[in-house]
Scaffold this motif. Structure first.
Motif, mmCIF file in Angstrom:
data_model
loop_
_atom_site.group_PDB
_atom_site.id
_atom_site.type_symbol
_atom_site.label_atom_id
_atom_site.label_comp_id
_atom_site.label_asym_id
_atom_site.label_seq_id
_atom_site.Cartn_x
_atom_site.Cartn_y
_atom_site.Cartn_z
ATOM 1 N N UNK A 1 3.264 5.333 10.442
ATOM 2 C CA UNK A 1 3.159 4.163 11.324
ATOM 3 C C UNK A 1 1.710 3.927 11.729
ATOM 4 N N UNK A 2 1.025 5.021 12.063
ATOM 5 C CA UNK A 2 -0.377 4.899 12.486
ATOM 6 C C UNK A 2 -1.235 4.338 11.356
ATOM 7 N N UNK A 3 -1.013 4.808 10.129
ATOM 8 C CA UNK A 3 -1.778 4.297 8.986
ATOM 9 C C UNK A 3 -1.495 2.809 8.776
ATOM 10 N N UNK A 4 -0.230 2.417 8.871
ATOM 11 C CA UNK A 4 0.138 1.013 8.694
ATOM 12 C C UNK A 4 -0.545 0.152 9.751
ATOM 13 N N UNK A 5 -0.487 0.589 10.994
ATOM 14 C CA UNK A 5 -1.082 -0.196 12.072
ATOM 15 C C UNK A 5 -2.607 -0.228 11.993
ATOM 16 N N UNK A 6 -3.227 0.860 11.590
ATOM 17 C CA UNK A 6 -4.685 0.859 11.429
ATOM 18 C C UNK A 6 -5.103 -0.116 10.336
ATOM 19 N N UNK A 7 -4.391 -0.087 9.215
ATOM 20 C CA UNK A 7 -4.703 -1.006 8.116
ATOM 21 C C UNK A 7 -4.477 -2.447 8.555
ATOM 22 N N UNK A 8 -3.345 -2.697 9.198
ATOM 23 C CA UNK A 8 -3.039 -4.045 9.686
ATOM 24 C C UNK A 8 -4.065 -4.542 10.688
ATOM 25 N N UNK A 9 -4.470 -3.670 11.603
ATOM 26 C CA UNK A 9 -5.475 -4.051 12.604
ATOM 27 C C UNK A 9 -6.820 -4.360 11.940
ATOM 28 N N UNK B 1 0.838 -1.202 0.000
ATOM 29 C CA UNK B 1 0.000 0.000 0.000
ATOM 30 C C UNK B 1 0.871 1.249 0.000
ATOM 31 N N UNK B 2 0.317 2.324 -0.560
ATOM 32 C CA UNK B 2 1.021 3.608 -0.528
ATOM 33 C C UNK B 2 0.206 4.686 0.182
ATOM 34 N N UNK C 1 -0.595 -5.211 -5.623
ATOM 35 C CA UNK C 1 -0.123 -3.834 -5.685
ATOM 36 C C UNK C 1 -1.051 -3.038 -6.590
ATOM 37 N N UNK C 2 -1.152 -1.754 -6.361
ATOM 38 C CA UNK C 2 -1.989 -0.895 -7.188
ATOM 39 C C UNK C 2 -1.253 -0.418 -8.415
ATOM 40 N N UNK D 1 -7.297 -1.884 -3.454
ATOM 41 C CA UNK D 1 -6.248 -2.905 -3.342
ATOM 42 C C UNK D 1 -6.480 -3.737 -2.085
ATOM 43 N N UNK D 2 -6.792 -3.065 -1.002
ATOM 44 C CA UNK D 2 -7.009 -3.741 0.280
ATOM 45 C C UNK D 2 -8.146 -4.754 0.165
ATOM 46 N N UNK D 3 -9.252 -4.352 -0.435
ATOM 47 C CA UNK D 3 -10.393 -5.263 -0.569
ATOM 48 C C UNK D 3 -10.052 -6.462 -1.442
ATOM 49 N N UNK D 4 -9.312 -6.228 -2.530
ATOM 50 C CA UNK D 4 -8.938 -7.336 -3.418
ATOM 51 C C UNK D 4 -8.030 -8.319 -2.687
ATOM 52 N N UNK D 5 -7.043 -7.807 -1.953
ATOM 53 C CA UNK D 5 -6.125 -8.688 -1.210
ATOM 54 C C UNK D 5 -6.870 -9.434 -0.117
ATOM 55 N N UNK D 6 -7.758 -8.764 0.585
ATOM 56 C CA UNK D 6 -8.540 -9.408 1.648
ATOM 57 C C UNK D 6 -9.372 -10.551 1.070
#
Length: 147
Positions: free
Chosen positions: A70-78, A11-12, A112-113, A20-25
């Motif tokens: 970092x916050x964006x990465x952790x929010x997405x990961x969570x 992700x960027x 990847x997008x 991208x997130x929905x497709x990977x999920x």
């Protein structure tokens, strides 16, 4: 379609990332694959930090821009239920770092997008193009559309 065991979502944090997130999920759920997450920092000045440096997402810094990433990465990961050990925040060139982590972690699909650039932007390359042509695993380049 082959069954995947380990999918790396790159992700960027652009406004189109949700596509991208929905497709990977969905692919992860359909195949039962483990899902990992990577974001490569290439637009934040990080003096005296060599490319390829992994930034631990759970340590605090005084840099507000870095903390926001970092916050964006952790929010997405969570949100995706991704184990913190399977999240990478790396300072470097996006294509190179995505390929490196994919090889290191035995990833068999990178999601990847792709912005579908043309002309000069295509000649200069893109992250999706670099990943597609230089990695050893499958790549799903999700065409990003402006909403």
């Amino acid at each position: 379609m082959p069954v995947y065991h380990h999918i790396l979502l790159a992700v960027d944090f652009s406004p189109q990332d949700n596509q991208i997130i929905q497709r990977a999920r969905n692919l992860s759920l359909q195949s039962g694959a483990r899902l990992s997450l990577i974001h490569v920092l290439d637009n934040i000045p990080m003096p005296d930090t060599p490319y390829g440096t992994i930034i631990p997402p759970d340590t605090k810094t005084d840099d507000a821009m870095l903390e926001a990433e970092k916050q964006k990465l952790n929010q997405t990961g969570d949100t995706l239920g991704i184990d913190p050990a399977c999240r990478w925040l790396i300072w470097g060139e996006p294509g190179e770092e995505i390929i490196r982590v994919a090889g290191q972690e035995n990833v068999d699909l990178i999601v990847v997008g792709s912005h579908g650039r043309h002309g000069l932007a295509l000649l200069l390359g893109s992250t999706a193009n670099s990943v597609l042509h230089h990695t050893k695993c499958d790549v799903l380049a999700v065409r990003l559309r402006d909403d």
